[in-house]
Design a protein around this motif. Sequence first.
Motif, mmCIF file in Angstrom:
data_model
loop_
_atom_site.group_PDB
_atom_site.id
_atom_site.type_symbol
_atom_site.label_atom_id
_atom_site.label_comp_id
_atom_site.label_asym_id
_atom_site.label_seq_id
_atom_site.Cartn_x
_atom_site.Cartn_y
_atom_site.Cartn_z
ATOM 1 N N PRO A 152 20.609 3.939 -6.524
ATOM 2 C CA PRO A 152 21.038 2.813 -5.683
ATOM 3 C C PRO A 152 19.963 2.378 -4.687
ATOM 4 N N PRO A 153 19.485 1.152 -4.781
ATOM 5 C CA PRO A 153 18.419 0.673 -3.877
ATOM 6 C C PRO A 153 18.776 0.813 -2.398
ATOM 7 N N ALA A 154 20.051 0.648 -2.063
ATOM 8 C CA ALA A 154 20.467 0.715 -0.661
ATOM 9 C C ALA A 154 20.297 2.107 -0.066
ATOM 10 N N LEU A 155 20.169 3.133 -0.928
ATOM 11 C CA LEU A 155 20.073 4.511 -0.448
ATOM 12 C C LEU A 155 18.657 5.072 -0.510
ATOM 13 N N LYS A 156 17.719 4.324 -1.071
ATOM 14 C CA LYS A 156 16.378 4.869 -1.271
ATOM 15 C C LYS A 156 15.642 5.146 0.036
ATOM 16 N N SER A 157 15.828 4.314 1.032
ATOM 17 C CA SER A 157 15.060 4.480 2.262
ATOM 18 C C SER A 157 15.467 5.716 3.061
ATOM 19 N N ASN A 158 16.662 6.273 2.784
ATOM 20 C CA ASN A 158 17.073 7.498 3.468
ATOM 21 C C ASN A 158 17.155 8.687 2.510
ATOM 22 N N ALA A 159 16.567 8.534 1.308
ATOM 23 C CA ALA A 159 16.555 9.611 0.310
ATOM 24 C C ALA A 159 15.189 10.292 0.288
ATOM 25 N N HIS A 160 15.190 11.617 0.310
ATOM 26 C CA HIS A 160 13.962 12.413 0.292
ATOM 27 C C HIS A 160 13.916 13.242 -0.996
ATOM 28 N N ALA A 161 12.818 13.167 -1.720
ATOM 29 C CA ALA A 161 12.622 14.040 -2.881
ATOM 30 C C ALA A 161 12.151 15.397 -2.371
ATOM 31 N N LEU A 162 12.848 16.463 -2.745
ATOM 32 C CA LEU A 162 12.516 17.798 -2.256
ATOM 33 C C LEU A 162 11.388 18.427 -3.061
ATOM 34 N N TRP A 163 10.553 19.175 -2.369
ATOM 35 C CA TRP A 163 9.518 19.983 -3.020
ATOM 36 C C TRP A 163 10.101 21.382 -3.193
ATOM 37 N N ASP A 164 10.848 21.582 -4.273
ATOM 38 C CA ASP A 164 11.466 22.876 -4.537
ATOM 39 C C ASP A 164 10.977 23.422 -5.874
ATOM 40 N N VAL A 165 10.830 24.731 -5.945
ATOM 41 C CA VAL A 165 10.278 25.384 -7.132
ATOM 42 C C VAL A 165 11.116 26.608 -7.479
ATOM 43 N N GLU A 166 11.428 26.753 -8.755
ATOM 44 C CA GLU A 166 12.234 27.880 -9.244
ATOM 45 C C GLU A 166 11.443 29.182 -9.172
ATOM 46 N N LEU A 167 12.058 30.222 -8.613
ATOM 47 C CA LEU A 167 11.436 31.537 -8.602
ATOM 48 C C LEU A 167 11.471 32.128 -10.006
ATOM 49 N N GLU A 168 10.443 32.865 -10.369
ATOM 50 C CA GLU A 168 10.341 33.426 -11.709
ATOM 51 C C GLU A 168 11.117 34.736 -11.817
ATOM 52 N N GLY A 169 11.427 35.126 -13.077
ATOM 53 C CA GLY A 169 12.077 36.402 -13.325
ATOM 54 C C GLY A 169 13.588 36.338 -13.259
ATOM 55 N N GLU A 170 14.232 37.256 -13.956
ATOM 56 C CA GLU A 170 15.693 37.276 -14.014
ATOM 57 C C GLU A 170 16.298 38.595 -13.560
ATOM 58 N N SER A 171 15.495 39.528 -13.095
ATOM 59 C CA SER A 171 16.038 40.809 -12.642
ATOM 60 C C SER A 171 16.209 40.807 -11.130
ATOM 61 N N PRO A 172 17.217 41.509 -10.620
ATOM 62 C CA PRO A 172 17.396 41.613 -9.171
ATOM 63 C C PRO A 172 16.160 42.174 -8.471
ATOM 64 N N ALA A 173 15.508 43.159 -9.102
ATOM 65 C CA ALA A 173 14.321 43.766 -8.491
ATOM 66 C C ALA A 173 13.196 42.749 -8.341
ATOM 67 N N ARG A 174 12.987 41.945 -9.364
ATOM 68 C CA ARG A 174 11.938 40.926 -9.312
ATOM 69 C C ARG A 174 12.267 39.866 -8.259
ATOM 70 N N PHE A 175 13.526 39.483 -8.172
ATOM 71 C CA PHE A 175 13.951 38.497 -7.179
ATOM 72 C C PHE A 175 13.723 39.031 -5.769
ATOM 73 N N GLU A 176 14.107 40.274 -5.530
ATOM 74 C CA GLU A 176 13.919 40.873 -4.203
ATOM 75 C C GLU A 176 12.436 40.965 -3.857
#
Length: 305
Positions: A152-176
Amino acid sequence: MLTEGQGMLKKLKNRLRPQWMRQLGKRMRVRAKVTWLSRKHGLAAPVNNPLALCKTSDTLFILGNGGSILEYSPEDWKHIGERDSLGFNYWMLHDFVPSCYMTELPKFPVDEECLLHNLRVRQDEYRKIPIFLKDFERFPTRESDRFLGIFPPALKSNAHALWDVELEGESPARFEEQLVKLLAAGAFEPGAASPLPRKRATIFLACVMGVRAGYRNIVLCGVDLSNTAYFYHPIADQLEAKGLRPLPSFQPGVIHKTNDPAYGALTISTILDIFDRVVLKPKGIKLSVALKSSALHPRFPSYFQ
């Protein structure tokens, strides 16, 4: 489409390249993509500490889409309205307008159609608050470009694209292990000039944003996880009468997919447990759930009950 030989070469290159170099390259590519797309489509400038834009209190209510949202009393909503709140995904189907709003790039055509339609219907109210768009890492640039072209064009001026990145790995130990490194590197501080770490569910990213913004109390609302109910399905007729379109349910099984070990051992319950122990408690931040009916209770105390 990569040929078989090109695919093998890419895998070999990834094995030979140091992990830190691979991760740094990914982060820089995502940052460049977000910056380019923001300029092209006239979005608000990307920010490293997004919730700082709407922070007015020490308590942040994160508004999920679970069915328990319908159980809140008028007094509960008055209390939430006097503090900061972050609604996400299909929160715009609820009458309550949060302090800020966040959504992911849609995966399916029906999701995209419903999301954009509902934002257009609510645009007069939602143009008054910061809007955060996430998951640009997960989609090709051309797909992200196409989506922003029909946002929606009316919402673009207050919309921010986030700089987010997925953490790697699927084990709890790797996440910690990764959380410990991020904490030591200052990734959860207000002035952090690094991507927002993301893992499995929007809830985790929202909590990270809350920590970086300096909130002392974070309350999870409508984060039920013990079922697949959404607050907007029982009131679908009322919403449609207002011109809104509830999204059909795509959740399989009887518990929320993000908390189902069948889809990965690193469930959102495990993620939040580790995050609380490694990051929140050392920083003196209290994480709560709104009601005892959440699957996260009693690991996390209830706020309203």
